[in-house]
Structures are given as structure tokens and as C-alpha cells.
Write an enzyme that holds these catalytic residues in place. Sequence first.
Site, PDB file in Angstrom:
ATOM      1  N   GLY A  92       0.599  -4.903   0.895  1.00 43.47           N
ATOM      2  CA  GLY A  92      -0.628  -4.971   0.091  1.00 43.47           C
ATOM      3  C   GLY A  92      -0.440  -5.729  -1.217  1.00 43.47           C
ATOM      4  CB  ALA A  99      -0.874  -0.023   1.242  1.00 47.18           C
ATOM      5  CD  GLU A 142       1.696  -5.277   5.783  1.00 51.61           C
ATOM      6  OE1 GLU A 142       2.454  -6.194   6.169  1.00 51.61           O
ATOM      7  OE2 GLU A 142       1.002  -5.376   4.758  1.00 51.61           O
ATOM      8  CD  GLU A 146      -2.294  -7.222   3.099  1.00 52.46           C
ATOM      9  OE1 GLU A 146      -1.822  -6.136   2.706  1.00 52.46           O
ATOM     10  OE2 GLU A 146      -2.928  -7.332   4.160  1.00 52.46           O
TER      11      GLU A 146
HETATM   12  N1  CAA Z   1       4.589   3.188  -0.865  1.00 51.82           N
HETATM   13  C1  CAA Z   1       4.981   4.322  -1.450  1.00 51.82           C
HETATM   14  N2  CAA Z   1       6.106   4.436  -2.184  1.00 51.82           N
HETATM   15  C2  CAA Z   1       6.859   3.340  -2.316  1.00 51.82           C
HETATM   16  C3  CAA Z   1       6.520   2.109  -1.732  1.00 51.82           C
HETATM   17  C4  CAA Z   1       5.302   2.047  -0.972  1.00 51.82           C
HETATM   18  N3  CAA Z   1       4.874   0.920  -0.415  1.00 51.82           N
HETATM   19  N4  CAA Z   1       7.469   1.210  -2.030  1.00 51.82           N
HETATM   20  C5  CAA Z   1       8.386   1.859  -2.770  1.00 51.82           C
HETATM   21  N5  CAA Z   1       8.028   3.145  -2.957  1.00 51.82           N
HETATM   22  C6  CAA Z   1       8.729   4.177  -3.705  1.00 51.82           C
HETATM   23  C7  CAA Z   1       9.934   4.703  -2.948  1.00 51.82           C
HETATM   24  O1  CAA Z   1       9.549   5.662  -1.992  1.00 51.82           O
HETATM   25  C8  CAA Z   1      10.762   5.269  -4.058  1.00 51.82           C
HETATM   26  O2  CAA Z   1      10.232   6.513  -4.432  1.00 51.82           O
HETATM   27  P1  CAA Z   1      11.236   7.756  -4.786  1.00 51.82           P
HETATM   28  O3  CAA Z   1      11.996   7.298  -5.988  1.00 51.82           O
HETATM   29  O4  CAA Z   1      10.290   8.880  -5.065  1.00 51.82           O
HETATM   30  O5  CAA Z   1      12.091   7.966  -3.596  1.00 51.82           O
HETATM   31  C9  CAA Z   1      10.491   4.299  -5.208  1.00 51.82           C
HETATM   32  O6  CAA Z   1       9.284   3.619  -4.890  1.00 51.82           O
HETATM   33  C10 CAA Z   1      11.576   3.269  -5.383  1.00 51.82           C
HETATM   34  O7  CAA Z   1      11.765   2.624  -4.131  1.00 51.82           O
HETATM   35  P2  CAA Z   1      13.217   2.495  -3.411  1.00 51.82           P
HETATM   36  O8  CAA Z   1      14.104   3.611  -3.815  1.00 51.82           O
HETATM   37  O9  CAA Z   1      12.954   2.293  -1.959  1.00 51.82           O
HETATM   38  O10 CAA Z   1      13.717   1.138  -4.094  1.00 51.82           O
HETATM   39  P3  CAA Z   1      14.719   0.077  -3.462  1.00 51.82           P
HETATM   40  O11 CAA Z   1      15.036  -0.872  -4.564  1.00 51.82           O
HETATM   41  O12 CAA Z   1      15.827   0.718  -2.746  1.00 51.82           O
HETATM   42  O13 CAA Z   1      13.832  -0.712  -2.351  1.00 51.82           O
HETATM   43  C11 CAA Z   1      11.869  -1.821  -1.517  1.00 51.82           C
HETATM   44  C12 CAA Z   1      12.722  -1.462  -2.740  1.00 51.82           C
HETATM   45  C13 CAA Z   1      12.655  -2.784  -0.597  1.00 51.82           C
HETATM   46  C14 CAA Z   1      10.617  -2.522  -2.009  1.00 51.82           C
HETATM   47  C15 CAA Z   1      11.535  -0.526  -0.724  1.00 51.82           C
HETATM   48  O14 CAA Z   1      11.007   0.420  -1.630  1.00 51.82           O
HETATM   49  C16 CAA Z   1      10.520  -0.728   0.366  1.00 51.82           C
HETATM   50  O15 CAA Z   1      10.849  -1.239   1.430  1.00 51.82           O
HETATM   51  N6  CAA Z   1       9.242  -0.365   0.105  1.00 51.82           N
HETATM   52  C17 CAA Z   1       8.189  -0.447   1.085  1.00 51.82           C
HETATM   53  C18 CAA Z   1       7.728  -1.885   1.254  1.00 51.82           C
HETATM   54  C19 CAA Z   1       6.666  -1.956   2.321  1.00 51.82           C
HETATM   55  O16 CAA Z   1       6.917  -1.683   3.480  1.00 51.82           O
HETATM   56  N7  CAA Z   1       5.435  -2.372   1.933  1.00 51.82           N
HETATM   57  C20 CAA Z   1       4.308  -2.453   2.857  1.00 51.82           C
HETATM   58  C21 CAA Z   1       3.544  -1.178   2.812  1.00 51.82           C
HETATM   59  S1  CAA Z   1       2.332  -1.086   4.089  1.00 51.82           S
HETATM   60  C22 CAA Z   1       1.051  -1.996   3.524  1.00 51.82           C
HETATM   61  O17 CAA Z   1       1.055  -2.565   2.466  1.00 51.82           O
HETATM   62  C23 CAA Z   1      -0.092  -1.968   4.494  1.00 51.82           C
HETATM   63  C24 CAA Z   1      -1.240  -2.821   4.165  1.00 51.82           C
HETATM   64  O18 CAA Z   1      -1.307  -4.010   4.271  1.00 51.82           O
HETATM   65  C25 CAA Z   1      -2.462  -2.130   3.861  1.00 51.82           C
END
Ligand code: CAA
Length: 257
Positions: free
Chosen positions: A111, A66, A134, A114
Site C-alpha cells: 500500500g 497496508a 502482497e 500504491e
Molecule cells: N502491517 C502491520 N505491521 C507492520 C507492517 C505492515 N505492513 N510492516 C511492518 N510492521 C510492523 C512489524 O510487525 C513490527 O511490529 P512489532 O515491532 O510490533 O513486531 C514493526 O512494524 C517493525 O517491523 P519489522 O520488525 O518487521 O522490521 P524489519 O526491519 O525487520 O522488516 C520489513 C521491515 C521488511 C518492511 C517488514 O516489516 C515487512 O516485510 N513488512 C511487511 C511488508 C508488506 O508485506 N507490505 C504489504 C502489506 S499488504 C498490502 O499492502 C495490501 C494492499 O495492497 C492493500
Amino acid sequence: MSEAVIEKVDNDGMVQLTINRPKALNALNSEVLAALEAHLVELEAHPHLRGVVITGAGEKSFVAGADITEMRDKTPEEARAFASQALRTIKRLETLPVPVVALVNGFCLGGGCELALACDWAVASDNAVFGQPEVQLGVIPGFGGTQRLPRRVGPAMAIDLATTGRKIDAQEALRIGLVNRVMPQAELEGYVEELTNQLKGNGPQAVRSAKQAVHDGLDQDLNSALALETSLFALCFAGGEQKEGMSAFVEKRKARF
Ligand code: CAA
């Protein structure tokens, strides 16, 4: 319709949906969810739908979760509304009457995982990464993960993943039953095409009934579920598909469904 989700329909009713937000690793924000739901509403009315493939744009990510930026400032009420929108959309995907295949081409987190859990098949590239991270953000899975994950991989592994937030690779995802197949990214599209062709070669109503029996049966006690199977099996004999399929076998030719 919004560019956040691209739809690609082939001639035989096999539809591919692509979450199209590669700069944010296809993270699910309200716009993507609304676009996806609009496509799914259309697909529900598709008269000749045979199957759906869902994937993420680009080579790095299926869906990285998400949208954290959108969620950061939400109140509890807004968070509830966001989760409800996602749950409704994911339920629509899950309850499509045809097989739904997740083509997992990279990060499949939060998400995204999911979303994949609501699909009938998950086929992953060997560089795919799965997880429910999360808790590392101070929340829990909110798009169905606490419920669909234990049903797919068992409660012990679901609690492991949901409480540690650890990421697992595609091979571990295969071992615990989170995905059906793993292969090099370059071979993924070809394999999914092979799979969808196999589905298209079968009786369309039989494929729908097989999905219905499994899905509806899982929500019932065994005796009721077996009675459901008997009813759906008997119904197969009411349409032309069964006559054609069995005649083709007897006549040693390929069935024409
Ligand atoms: N939401 C918003 N933006 C996201 C994102 C997310 N879940 N995942 C990645 N992005 C964005 C980053 O912010 C980045 O944007 P910018 O270029 O503007 O800075 C872009 O995508 C590229 O990401 P990274 O630079 O971080 O890429 P990376 O290769 O270094 O890392 C990754 C990849 C490990 C997937 C890392 O992006 C990450 O940890 N993302 C978040 C993963 C996460 O925690 N997901 C769970 C979200 S909460 C959820 O889903 C709740 C639910 O159940 C409802």
C-alpha cells in the site's frame, strides 16, 4: 485532528503531510487512512494551495504497506470496505489540483508503493526499498497497484513485481521509472525543498493547468487530449499570470506571481 497524520503548512501554501506511525513502519490502518482523508478534504478547500509533500515519520520507512495485523481476520466484505476506503483516499491525493511529491524515506511496500504511485513525483533515499509483496501474503495489491503500476512502469515490469512480490532497491526503481530522483537520505529534505521552491516560483495557475492537462489527457484519446491542452493553454491568457510572466521576460526581471 488525529495524530496518525501530521500536517505542516508553510507560509506559501506548500503543505507537508507525514504518516505518523513509525513503530509499525507507518503501515496504513483504518485510522491512518481516515486521518489522511480528513486532511485531504481540508486541502481540497485550501484557497492558496501550491503543492503537497507526503512522507513517513522516522528514518526507516515511508509506508511498509497496508496494516497486515488489521487485515488478517477480515471477511471479503470487510476487505472490500477497507480497500474502498484506501482507494477513495488515494484518489483524493492523486486528484489534488497541485503537484504532489512523495518523499520516500525508506520502505515503500504494498500500500505504500500504491500511495507513492498516486503522487506526481517520487523522490527516494538511496536506502529505499520498493515492492508489491502482497502475493507473499496470499493476496494481490488492493490499493490501486495492479492498475497504476503498469501505467507507470509498463505491464511487463508490473506483472514481474506483482507476481513475484520481489523487492527492488532505489536504483532499480529509478531505472524502471517508478521514482524521479534518488539521493542520500541526508540530502532528501533539502532536495525536496529545492523542488518545492522551484514549483512556488512558477505561475500557480499554470502549474495547476499543466497537471490537469497531463492527468485528464491520459484518460482521453490523443486528439481529444490535444484539444484539452489547447483550451487550457488559451485559458492561461485570460488571467494576469501570463501577462506578468511574459512582461517579466521582456523587461528582463523576475516574474512576481
Ligand atoms: N502491517 C502491520 N505491521 C507492520 C507492517 C505492515 N505492513 N510492516 C511492518 N510492521 C510492523 C512489524 O510487525 C513490527 O511490529 P512489532 O515491532 O510490533 O513486531 C514493526 O512494524 C517493525 O517491523 P519489522 O520488525 O518487521 O522490521 P524489519 O526491519 O525487520 O522488516 C520489513 C521491515 C521488511 C518492511 C517488514 O516489516 C515487512 O516485510 N513488512 C511487511 C511488508 C508488506 O508485506 N507490505 C504489504 C502489506 S499488504 C498490502 O499492502 C495490501 C494492499 O495492497 C492493500
